[in-house]
Design a protein around this motif. Sequence first.
Motif, mmCIF file in Angstrom:
data_model
loop_
_atom_site.group_PDB
_atom_site.id
_atom_site.type_symbol
_atom_site.label_atom_id
_atom_site.label_comp_id
_atom_site.label_asym_id
_atom_site.label_seq_id
_atom_site.Cartn_x
_atom_site.Cartn_y
_atom_site.Cartn_z
ATOM 1 N N LEU A 1 -2.310 22.261 0.094
ATOM 2 C CA LEU A 1 -0.900 22.597 0.236
ATOM 3 C C LEU A 1 -0.723 24.099 0.062
ATOM 4 O O LEU A 1 -1.307 24.692 -0.848
ATOM 5 N N SER A 2 0.069 24.703 0.917
ATOM 6 C CA SER A 2 0.325 26.138 0.828
ATOM 7 C C SER A 2 1.815 26.407 0.875
ATOM 8 O O SER A 2 2.608 25.582 1.349
ATOM 9 N N SER A 3 2.201 27.574 0.379
ATOM 10 C CA SER A 3 3.603 27.973 0.413
ATOM 11 C C SER A 3 4.041 28.220 1.847
ATOM 12 O O SER A 3 3.225 28.474 2.736
ATOM 13 N N GLU A 4 5.346 28.155 2.045
ATOM 14 C CA GLU A 4 5.913 28.416 3.371
ATOM 15 C C GLU A 4 6.341 29.872 3.524
ATOM 16 O O GLU A 4 7.013 30.227 4.480
ATOM 17 N N PHE A 5 5.950 30.707 2.571
ATOM 18 C CA PHE A 5 6.268 32.134 2.648
ATOM 19 C C PHE A 5 5.031 32.938 2.278
ATOM 20 O O PHE A 5 4.065 32.405 1.725
ATOM 21 N N ASN A 6 5.062 34.226 2.606
ATOM 22 C CA ASN A 6 3.906 35.100 2.431
ATOM 23 C C ASN A 6 4.125 36.110 1.313
ATOM 24 O O ASN A 6 5.257 36.372 0.888
ATOM 25 N N ARG B 1 5.427 23.020 -2.497
ATOM 26 C CA ARG B 1 4.946 24.235 -1.829
ATOM 27 C C ARG B 1 5.601 25.482 -2.429
ATOM 28 O O ARG B 1 4.954 26.528 -2.574
ATOM 29 N N GLU B 2 6.877 25.375 -2.763
ATOM 30 C CA GLU B 2 7.574 26.513 -3.378
ATOM 31 C C GLU B 2 6.943 26.854 -4.729
ATOM 32 O O GLU B 2 6.712 28.029 -5.040
ATOM 33 N N ARG B 3 6.658 25.848 -5.514
ATOM 34 C CA ARG B 3 6.060 26.078 -6.831
ATOM 35 C C ARG B 3 4.659 26.668 -6.710
ATOM 36 O O ARG B 3 4.268 27.535 -7.494
ATOM 37 N N ILE B 4 3.907 26.216 -5.727
ATOM 38 C CA ILE B 4 2.580 26.790 -5.496
ATOM 39 C C ILE B 4 2.704 28.264 -5.123
ATOM 40 O O ILE B 4 1.937 29.109 -5.595
ATOM 41 N N GLY B 5 3.690 28.595 -4.293
ATOM 42 C CA GLY B 5 3.902 29.984 -3.905
ATOM 43 C C GLY B 5 4.267 30.873 -5.066
ATOM 44 O O GLY B 5 4.004 32.083 -5.047
ATOM 45 N N ARG B 6 4.863 30.286 -6.108
ATOM 46 C CA ARG B 6 5.252 31.050 -7.296
ATOM 47 C C ARG B 6 4.191 31.026 -8.385
ATOM 48 O O ARG B 6 4.425 31.474 -9.501
ATOM 49 N N GLY B 7 3.017 30.474 -8.053
ATOM 50 C CA GLY B 7 1.901 30.581 -8.977
ATOM 51 C C GLY B 7 1.736 29.438 -9.954
ATOM 52 O O GLY B 7 0.912 29.528 -10.869
ATOM 53 N N THR C 1 0.854 -1.184 0.000
ATOM 54 C CA THR C 1 0.000 0.000 0.000
ATOM 55 C C THR C 1 0.892 1.236 0.000
ATOM 56 O O THR C 1 1.763 1.379 0.875
ATOM 57 N N GLN C 2 0.676 2.083 -0.988
ATOM 58 C CA GLN C 2 1.504 3.281 -1.120
ATOM 59 C C GLN C 2 0.626 4.469 -1.511
ATOM 60 O O GLN C 2 -0.466 4.300 -2.064
ATOM 61 N N THR C 3 1.133 5.678 -1.218
ATOM 62 C CA THR C 3 0.471 6.909 -1.637
ATOM 63 C C THR C 3 1.274 7.562 -2.752
ATOM 64 O O THR C 3 2.500 7.354 -2.851
ATOM 65 N N SER C 4 0.596 8.330 -3.564
ATOM 66 C CA SER C 4 1.277 9.006 -4.678
ATOM 67 C C SER C 4 1.888 10.346 -4.273
ATOM 68 O O SER C 4 2.550 11.003 -5.079
ATOM 69 N N LEU C 5 1.662 10.783 -3.031
ATOM 70 C CA LEU C 5 2.247 12.050 -2.583
ATOM 71 C C LEU C 5 3.762 11.943 -2.481
ATOM 72 O O LEU C 5 4.288 10.932 -1.987
ATOM 73 N N PRO C 6 4.500 12.964 -2.921
ATOM 74 C CA PRO C 6 5.949 12.949 -2.734
ATOM 75 C C PRO C 6 6.307 12.927 -1.249
ATOM 76 O O PRO C 6 5.573 13.462 -0.405
ATOM 77 N N ASN C 7 7.434 12.297 -0.916
ATOM 78 C CA ASN C 7 7.863 12.248 0.479
ATOM 79 C C ASN C 7 8.237 13.634 0.993
ATOM 80 O O ASN C 7 8.026 13.949 2.160
ATOM 81 N N ASP C 8 8.801 14.455 0.136
ATOM 82 C CA ASP C 8 9.212 15.811 0.503
ATOM 83 C C ASP C 8 8.386 16.796 -0.329
ATOM 84 O O ASP C 8 8.509 16.839 -1.554
ATOM 85 N N LEU C 9 7.547 17.584 0.343
ATOM 86 C CA LEU C 9 6.639 18.490 -0.350
ATOM 87 C C LEU C 9 7.163 19.919 -0.444
ATOM 88 O O LEU C 9 6.454 20.804 -0.913
#
Length: 378
Positions: A357-362, A325-331, A313-321
């Motif tokens: 998932l959200s960016s770690e910066f504002n 999150r950085e890419r989401i923060g950059r749009g 049983t495995q998930t498709s989520l990357p182990n390190d997000l």
Amino acid sequence: MLGLFPRLMIATLGFAPLLGCGGDGTNPFIIDSIPAQDTTSDPNTGAEATPDNRFLFSPSENLILNSVDFDETTNQLVLNNLPFDNSDITGGIYEQVQQINARTIEYRNERAGDQPFDTYYAVFIRSPEYEATAVASGDYLGFGYGGANLRRIGNTITLPGVATYTYAGDYAGYRTFDQGRGGIELVTGDIRIDVDFADIDVVENIGGTLRGAITNRQRAAPGGGAAIPSALPNVLLVDTEFNRDGEINEAEAGTAFEGDPRDSGIYDGGFNGEDAAAVAGFIKIEGVAGIQRVGFDTVTYSQVIDGQAQLFTQTSLPNDLRDVRERIGRGQVIADFAFQLPAGATLVERETDTIVLSSEFNAHEVGVFSTDSVNRDP
């Protein structure tokens, strides 16, 4: 007078040398802005202050622009009090870099000489009743220096009595980022404002109610750069009152993600023109740079290993997000994470789910808007 709202984070790294900064606006040693002293002269309260020329001014947030002049003959903006914008050589001149729409132009500080300087961008919206300016720089580890200005063209304000008006127009501004990211985004959008001039009843020169929303918020690299795929949420301008001189009481502004608060801040502005022909103002909001709901799979499969069938049983989520999150923060728009079965495996069960998932910066946004009345009742 403009109110303040707390910044979620302000890095104060102190001074750093501008090594390698070659006068072209590129600086491999990007430094953080240092909060200006609270003793900086407030253009909204000084001896020459007037409600017809108002500034979004907050030294603790590095919003320190204190003078704007537009030279119609040369089509140049002249801005003051922005560190390292090359004004000692150019006189604070900003040149046009693109026409955004019929009455919104983007400018950039003029390049001249060999001294190190940072790149600033400014949007300028001009109508028969108002000139509105917002400026920012992406050359800082934090949100950087900037500000906004709202100037009435003439002062011909008359307000109606019992009436409800709708206004529509343009919005433009800039987003900058903290946590060492640097960078800047141009944000454009549409704005609608509704005004009830009769209610709430006038008490001590204050009355009526105004509210609005900024919609269709698109972002791109400034100076005519590439569009950024992920659109931004609508900004709600919360109900507020105004005085009989056409000055709007500062009020809350904010955005939401799936019903929960995302950005928060304030807006302010005023009326101008006969029979309240126009409304204009400025806004500042701050919140998480990016947020997105992403789908993923949880899969159970069987696979023959050393001659025996085994279940996994495995998930498709990357182990390190962190990168996601950085890419989401950059749009960037993140596609759902689909699980790929190993070669020779047999699917037993697949469950799909989502995660926010959200960016770690504002991001901190400063912008201006200008509208005209488009519907009146009666």
